[in-house]
Design a protein around this motif. Structure first.
Motif, PDB file in Angstrom:
ATOM      1  N   GLN A  22       0.793  -1.230   0.000  1.00  0.00           N
ATOM      2  CA  GLN A  22       0.000   0.000   0.000  1.00  0.00           C
ATOM      3  C   GLN A  22       0.828   1.284   0.000  1.00  0.00           C
ATOM      4  O   GLN A  22       0.465   2.225  -0.703  1.00  0.00           O
ATOM      5  CB  GLN A  22      -0.985  -0.001   1.158  1.00  0.00           C
ATOM      6  N   PRO A  23       1.925   1.386   0.749  1.00  0.00           N
ATOM      7  CA  PRO A  23       2.690   2.642   0.700  1.00  0.00           C
ATOM      8  C   PRO A  23       3.207   2.984  -0.704  1.00  0.00           C
ATOM      9  O   PRO A  23       3.397   4.148  -1.022  1.00  0.00           O
ATOM     10  CB  PRO A  23       3.854   2.396   1.663  1.00  0.00           C
ATOM     11  N   GLN A  24       3.408   2.012  -1.553  1.00  0.00           N
ATOM     12  CA  GLN A  24       3.894   2.253  -2.908  1.00  0.00           C
ATOM     13  C   GLN A  24       2.755   2.480  -3.903  1.00  0.00           C
ATOM     14  O   GLN A  24       2.998   2.757  -5.076  1.00  0.00           O
ATOM     15  CB  GLN A  24       4.750   1.077  -3.396  1.00  0.00           C
ATOM     16  N   GLU A  25       1.517   2.379  -3.446  1.00  0.00           N
ATOM     17  CA  GLU A  25       0.383   2.470  -4.366  1.00  0.00           C
ATOM     18  C   GLU A  25       0.323   3.822  -5.074  1.00  0.00           C
ATOM     19  O   GLU A  25       0.017   3.885  -6.268  1.00  0.00           O
ATOM     20  CB  GLU A  25      -0.925   2.196  -3.626  1.00  0.00           C
ATOM     21  N   ALA A  26       0.633   4.909  -4.393  1.00  0.00           N
ATOM     22  CA  ALA A  26       0.595   6.230  -5.030  1.00  0.00           C
ATOM     23  C   ALA A  26       1.585   6.297  -6.196  1.00  0.00           C
ATOM     24  O   ALA A  26       1.266   6.823  -7.265  1.00  0.00           O
ATOM     25  CB  ALA A  26       0.897   7.315  -4.007  1.00  0.00           C
ATOM     26  N   ALA A  38      -2.797  -1.093 -10.461  1.00  0.00           N
ATOM     27  CA  ALA A  38      -2.259  -0.150  -9.488  1.00  0.00           C
ATOM     28  C   ALA A  38      -3.121  -0.102  -8.236  1.00  0.00           C
ATOM     29  O   ALA A  38      -2.645   0.210  -7.157  1.00  0.00           O
ATOM     30  CB  ALA A  38      -2.162   1.240 -10.105  1.00  0.00           C
ATOM     31  N   ARG A  39      -4.393  -0.404  -8.373  1.00  0.00           N
ATOM     32  CA  ARG A  39      -5.324  -0.349  -7.249  1.00  0.00           C
ATOM     33  C   ARG A  39      -5.643  -1.745  -6.686  1.00  0.00           C
ATOM     34  O   ARG A  39      -6.606  -1.922  -5.963  1.00  0.00           O
ATOM     35  CB  ARG A  39      -6.619   0.318  -7.674  1.00  0.00           C
ATOM     36  N   GLU A  40      -4.831  -2.711  -7.026  1.00  0.00           N
ATOM     37  CA  GLU A  40      -5.102  -4.090  -6.640  1.00  0.00           C
ATOM     38  C   GLU A  40      -5.281  -4.260  -5.134  1.00  0.00           C
ATOM     39  O   GLU A  40      -6.221  -4.912  -4.682  1.00  0.00           O
ATOM     40  CB  GLU A  40      -3.985  -5.003  -7.142  1.00  0.00           C
ATOM     41  N   ALA A  41      -4.401  -3.679  -4.337  1.00  0.00           N
ATOM     42  CA  ALA A  41      -4.507  -3.823  -2.884  1.00  0.00           C
ATOM     43  C   ALA A  41      -5.832  -3.261  -2.386  1.00  0.00           C
ATOM     44  O   ALA A  41      -6.500  -3.870  -1.552  1.00  0.00           O
ATOM     45  CB  ALA A  41      -3.347  -3.119  -2.194  1.00  0.00           C
ATOM     46  N   GLU A  42      -6.221  -2.121  -2.911  1.00  0.00           N
ATOM     47  CA  GLU A  42      -7.470  -1.477  -2.517  1.00  0.00           C
ATOM     48  C   GLU A  42      -8.674  -2.366  -2.846  1.00  0.00           C
ATOM     49  O   GLU A  42      -9.644  -2.422  -2.096  1.00  0.00           O
ATOM     50  CB  GLU A  42      -7.580  -0.149  -3.267  1.00  0.00           C
TER      51      GLU A  42
END
Length: 65
Positions: A22-26, A38-42
């Motif tokens: 998540q910290p690398q998502e941005a 890019a939004r997979e974790a979300e």
């Protein structure tokens, strides 16, 4: 059905993975744009609470192709 193997620890493994990611998502969003990858974790994290992970081994009946 030959065998069913319950994988009770698998959802927790994915939860840890996505929480680390998540910290690398941005940065991923900047590089990939509004891509689902890019939004997979979300997308995945909320579903892990009800995930049942199984490995199923099936055997095709002999003589059927």
């Amino acid at each position: 059905m030959e065998y069913i193997d319950d994988q009770p620890d698998e959802p927790e493994m994915w939860r840890r993975f996505y929480q680390l990611r998540q910290p690398q998502e941005a940065e991923l969003l900047r590089k990939l744009g509004d891509d689902p990858a890019a939004r997979e974790a979300e997308l995945v994290l909320p579903r892990l609470a009800t995930r049942e992970a199984l490995t199923v081994t099936l055997r095709r009946p002999s003589g059927n192709g």
